[in-house]
Design a protein around this motif. Structure first.
Motif, short mmCIF file in Angstrom:
data_model
loop_
_atom_site.label_atom_id
_atom_site.label_comp_id
_atom_site.label_asym_id
_atom_site.label_seq_id
_atom_site.Cartn_x
_atom_site.Cartn_y
_atom_site.Cartn_z
N GLY A 64 0.89 -1.21 -0.04
CA GLY A 64 -0.01 0.05 0.12
C GLY A 64 0.91 1.37 0.02
O GLY A 64 0.60 2.27 -0.77
N THR A 65 1.77 1.29 0.87
CA THR A 65 2.77 2.57 0.97
C THR A 65 3.40 2.68 -0.55
O THR A 65 3.77 3.81 -0.84
N GLY A 66 3.92 1.54 -0.84
CA GLY A 66 4.59 1.67 -2.37
C GLY A 66 3.97 2.23 -3.60
O GLY A 66 4.21 3.08 -4.18
N LEU A 67 2.53 1.63 -3.42
CA LEU A 67 1.59 2.07 -4.31
C LEU A 67 1.27 3.77 -4.37
O LEU A 67 1.05 4.14 -5.33
N ALA A 68 0.84 4.03 -3.03
CA ALA A 68 0.86 5.50 -2.87
C ALA A 68 2.03 6.22 -3.11
O ALA A 68 1.91 7.48 -3.77
N SER A 69 3.41 5.74 -3.04
CA SER A 69 4.64 6.56 -3.39
C SER A 69 4.41 6.62 -4.86
O SER A 69 5.04 7.65 -5.37
#
Length: 189
Positions: free
Chosen positions: A154-159
């Motif tokens: 999730g953090t990777g996709l948001a980044s």
């Protein structure tokens, strides 16, 4: 002796003056009156092109703010560049009317930050999806590993989204505003 020296200096200048100029030759390229209104140190540059892409080393035209008569040739492209801003896309001028070049400078710092966040987001997305995929096939999976994989993904996709937005909005934009030609003797009712 002085006479010979003066004669030697005078003869080449008369030969040069005697050659027909480009204006008499009829081979003058059209020009466009250009006003570059931008932040100081922003430069207008020109380059040759065969297919719409920059193909040669750019040559300097002027530094903002400037008013310049720019010689136009079909194979020339223009762009703006400067310190701490990304190079603009290429454009060309029309000889029909004076043109004002309005520049909204982008940010190299924003572009580099966007590339960094985009790269970290891609790495995080790959790691998170790998952990989740391996966790699906592992019979001894734990909710902690599943949560860590999901959070990383999730953090990777948001980044990735933030990085793409930063890169997409960091470019230098150029708007060409052509002066309206007016006929003072024409009246419309």
């Amino acid at each position: 002796m002085r006479f010979l020296l003066l004669l030697a200096l005078a003869v080449p200048s008369t030969v040069i003056a005697a050659e027909p100029s480009a204006a008499e030759d009829g081979s003058l390229a059209p020009t466009a009156e250009v006003h570059l209104g931008a932040a100081p140190e922003v430069e207008l540059l020109r380059s040759l092109s065969a297919d719409g892409r920059v193909r040669s080393a750019p040559t300097y035209v002027c530094t903002a703010p400037c008013d310049e008569a720019v010689e136009l040739r079909p194979e020339q492209l223009f762009f703006v560049d400067g310190p701490n801003i990304p190079r603009s896309g290429s454009f060309s001028f029309d000889a029909a009317a004076p043109t004002q070049v309005l520049v909204d400078p982008g940010s190299l710092a924003q572009r580099y930050a966007g590339i960094t966040v985009l790269t970290l987001g891609a790495v995080g997305s790959v790691i998170g999806s790998t952990v989740l995929t391996l966790d699906l096939f592992d019979e001894t999976s734990s909710s902690a590993r599943l949560g860590a994989g999901g959070t990383t993904l999730g953090t990777g996709l948001a980044s990735l989204v933030v990085g793409i937005a930063l890169v997409a909005t960091s470019g230098t934009e150029v708007e060409l505003v052509r002066a309206a030609t007016s006929d003072p003797l024409r009246f419309e009712f």
